[in-house]
Design a protein around this motif. Structure first.
Motif, PDB file in Angstrom:
ATOM      1  N   VAL A   7     -33.608   4.778   9.421  1.00 49.16           N
ATOM      2  CA  VAL A   7     -34.746   4.694  10.334  1.00 49.16           C
ATOM      3  C   VAL A   7     -34.893   6.043  11.047  1.00 49.16           C
ATOM      4  N   VAL A   8     -36.103   6.548  11.070  1.00 48.97           N
ATOM      5  CA  VAL A   8     -36.375   7.856  11.668  1.00 48.97           C
ATOM      6  C   VAL A   8     -36.413   7.718  13.186  1.00 48.97           C
ATOM      7  N   ASP A   9     -35.669   8.607  13.889  1.00 49.34           N
ATOM      8  CA  ASP A   9     -35.651   8.563  15.352  1.00 49.34           C
ATOM      9  C   ASP A   9     -36.772   9.428  15.931  1.00 49.34           C
ATOM     10  N   GLU A  10     -36.808   9.530  17.254  1.00 54.05           N
ATOM     11  CA  GLU A  10     -37.882  10.266  17.938  1.00 54.05           C
ATOM     12  C   GLU A  10     -37.858  11.765  17.640  1.00 54.05           C
ATOM     13  N   LYS A  11     -36.736  12.286  17.128  1.00 50.38           N
ATOM     14  CA  LYS A  11     -36.635  13.700  16.760  1.00 50.38           C
ATOM     15  C   LYS A  11     -36.987  13.925  15.287  1.00 50.38           C
ATOM     16  N   GLY A  12     -37.329  12.855  14.580  1.00 52.55           N
ATOM     17  CA  GLY A  12     -37.660  12.984  13.159  1.00 52.55           C
ATOM     18  C   GLY A  12     -36.438  13.013  12.268  1.00 52.55           C
ATOM     19  N   GLN A  13     -35.287  12.558  12.777  1.00 53.37           N
ATOM     20  CA  GLN A  13     -34.051  12.595  12.003  1.00 53.37           C
ATOM     21  C   GLN A  13     -33.610  11.182  11.629  1.00 53.37           C
ATOM     22  N   PHE A  14     -32.821  11.092  10.567  1.00 54.42           N
ATOM     23  CA  PHE A  14     -32.262   9.815  10.137  1.00 54.42           C
ATOM     24  C   PHE A  14     -30.912  10.077   9.514  1.00 54.42           C
ATOM     25  N   ARG A  15     -30.121   9.021   9.342  1.00 55.63           N
ATOM     26  CA  ARG A  15     -28.788   9.138   8.753  1.00 55.63           C
ATOM     27  C   ARG A  15     -28.638   8.029   7.710  1.00 55.63           C
ATOM     28  N   LEU A  16     -28.043   8.397   6.568  1.00 54.70           N
ATOM     29  CA  LEU A  16     -27.741   7.442   5.506  1.00 54.70           C
ATOM     30  C   LEU A  16     -26.242   7.493   5.247  1.00 54.70           C
ATOM     31  N   ARG A  17     -25.594   6.334   5.198  1.00 56.32           N
ATOM     32  CA  ARG A  17     -24.151   6.265   4.947  1.00 56.32           C
ATOM     33  C   ARG A  17     -23.893   5.247   3.847  1.00 56.32           C
ATOM     34  N   VAL A  58     -25.116  10.827  -5.767  1.00 54.10           N
ATOM     35  CA  VAL A  58     -24.763  10.972  -4.352  1.00 54.10           C
ATOM     36  C   VAL A  58     -23.278  11.227  -4.130  1.00 54.10           C
ATOM     37  N   SER A  59     -22.435  11.012  -5.139  1.00 52.60           N
ATOM     38  CA  SER A  59     -21.002  11.305  -4.971  1.00 52.60           C
ATOM     39  C   SER A  59     -20.755  12.805  -4.824  1.00 52.60           C
ATOM     40  N   THR A  60     -21.726  13.629  -5.217  1.00 52.84           N
ATOM     41  CA  THR A  60     -21.577  15.082  -5.098  1.00 52.84           C
ATOM     42  C   THR A  60     -22.018  15.608  -3.732  1.00 52.84           C
ATOM     43  N   LEU A  61     -22.590  14.725  -2.890  1.00 55.35           N
ATOM     44  CA  LEU A  61     -23.093  15.166  -1.594  1.00 55.35           C
ATOM     45  C   LEU A  61     -21.968  15.301  -0.581  1.00 55.35           C
ATOM     46  N   LYS A  62     -22.151  16.209   0.346  1.00 53.09           N
ATOM     47  CA  LYS A  62     -21.187  16.421   1.421  1.00 53.09           C
ATOM     48  C   LYS A  62     -21.726  15.785   2.704  1.00 53.09           C
ATOM     49  N   GLU A  63     -20.851  15.584   3.654  1.00 54.22           N
ATOM     50  CA  GLU A  63     -21.218  14.970   4.944  1.00 54.22           C
ATOM     51  C   GLU A  63     -22.353  15.718   5.629  1.00 54.22           C
ATOM     52  N   ASP A  64     -22.397  17.042   5.473  1.00 49.45           N
ATOM     53  CA  ASP A  64     -23.425  17.840   6.152  1.00 49.45           C
ATOM     54  C   ASP A  64     -24.646  18.124   5.268  1.00 49.45           C
ATOM     55  N   SER A  65     -24.813  17.390   4.165  1.00 49.24           N
ATOM     56  CA  SER A  65     -25.992  17.580   3.313  1.00 49.24           C
ATOM     57  C   SER A  65     -27.254  17.290   4.115  1.00 49.24           C
ATOM     58  N   THR A  66     -28.292  18.064   3.829  1.00 47.01           N
ATOM     59  CA  THR A  66     -29.549  17.911   4.554  1.00 47.01           C
ATOM     60  C   THR A  66     -30.646  17.448   3.602  1.00 47.01           C
ATOM     61  N   LEU A  67     -31.223  16.306   3.926  1.00 49.66           N
ATOM     62  CA  LEU A  67     -32.322  15.739   3.152  1.00 49.66           C
ATOM     63  C   LEU A  67     -33.576  15.835   4.006  1.00 49.66           C
ATOM     64  N   GLU A  68     -34.638  16.404   3.433  1.00 48.66           N
ATOM     65  CA  GLU A  68     -35.902  16.517   4.160  1.00 48.66           C
ATOM     66  C   GLU A  68     -36.995  15.860   3.334  1.00 48.66           C
ATOM     67  N   ILE A  69     -37.701  14.924   3.958  1.00 42.86           N
ATOM     68  CA  ILE A  69     -38.822  14.245   3.307  1.00 42.86           C
ATOM     69  C   ILE A  69     -40.082  14.646   4.055  1.00 42.86           C
ATOM     70  N   VAL A  70     -41.013  15.280   3.340  1.00 39.64           N
ATOM     71  CA  VAL A  70     -42.265  15.734   3.937  1.00 39.64           C
ATOM     72  C   VAL A  70     -43.363  14.769   3.520  1.00 39.64           C
ATOM     73  N   LEU A  71     -44.107  14.278   4.510  1.00 38.19           N
ATOM     74  CA  LEU A  71     -45.217  13.367   4.261  1.00 38.19           C
ATOM     75  C   LEU A  71     -46.536  14.097   4.446  1.00 38.19           C
ATOM     76  N   THR A  72     -47.571  13.566   3.829  1.00 37.98           N
ATOM     77  CA  THR A  72     -48.907  14.134   3.992  1.00 37.98           C
ATOM     78  C   THR A  72     -49.891  13.009   4.301  1.00 37.98           C
ATOM     79  N   ASP A  73     -50.890  13.329   5.102  1.00 34.23           N
ATOM     80  CA  ASP A  73     -51.982  12.388   5.354  1.00 34.23           C
ATOM     81  C   ASP A  73     -53.229  12.842   4.590  1.00 34.23           C
TER      82      ASP A  73
END
Length: 178
Positions: A7-17, A58-73
């Motif tokens: 779920v995206v927070d007010e800063k536009g960030q989210f976490r997946l575990r 996803v087994s190759t990802l590290k804890e500090d991996s950064t995922l960015e999803i850009v949306l368009t209207d």
């Protein structure tokens, strides 16, 4: 997964575990209110690399991996009509839309559509990614039939080729393929 996962927070960030195996990343924005524009995925990057429509181990990802999803209207909109061999409008048909060339490694789902007409015989679809496409109108199509190579081989010679750019509204007039 807990209810806060992804779920995206007010800063536009989210976490997946707790991810495992191969995964594709996407976003499903909440339905907009009346008059608000819908949002569509424009791109997905992982540590700066474009992975839009591409599965990732996803087994190759590290804890500090950064995922960015850009949306368009500014989604693409494709609409049109179909005529038979005598040039008469057709109101009962199916349109299959597929990419001219699927980007390397990409899954075809976001680039492929099957569309039926409204009561006036017009078809419309929104949110295809920008790119080069083919569209073919057929009398009927078995569910899932547009995925088969035989279907594409059959309709490709008569299919209409077209290009979509971000935010473009395009209109096609298609000939019913026999």
């Amino acid at each position: 997964f807990d209810n806060a996962q992804g779920v995206v927070d007010e800063k536009g960030q989210f976490r997946l575990r707790g991810l495992y195996g191969r995964a594709m990343f996407n976003a499903f924005p909440a339905a907009p209110g009346p008059g608000a524009p819908p949002w569509f995925v424009k791109s997905v990057t992982l540590n700066g690399e474009n992975i839009t429509d591409t599965p990732v181990d996803v087994s190759t990802l590290k804890e500090d991996s950064t995922l960015e999803i850009v949306l368009t209207d500014k989604p693409t909109t494709l609409s049109g009509t179909v005529r038979n061999g005598r040039g008469q409008p057709v109101i009962d048909y199916t349109v299959a839309i597929f990419p001219d060339q699927l980007p390397e490694g990409a899954m075809p789902g976001r680039y492929t559509r099957v569309v039926r007409p409204d009561q006036q015989g017009r078809f419309e679809t929104r949110g295809l990614p920008p790119g080069n496409y083919l569209a073919a109108a057929v009398e009927s199509l078995e569910q899932g039939g547009h995925w088969g190579p035989a279907f594409r081989k059959q309709v490709e010679p008569a299919a209409k080729r077209f290009r979509l750019t971000e935010g473009q509204a395009a209109t096609l007039e298609l000939q019913l393929t026999q």
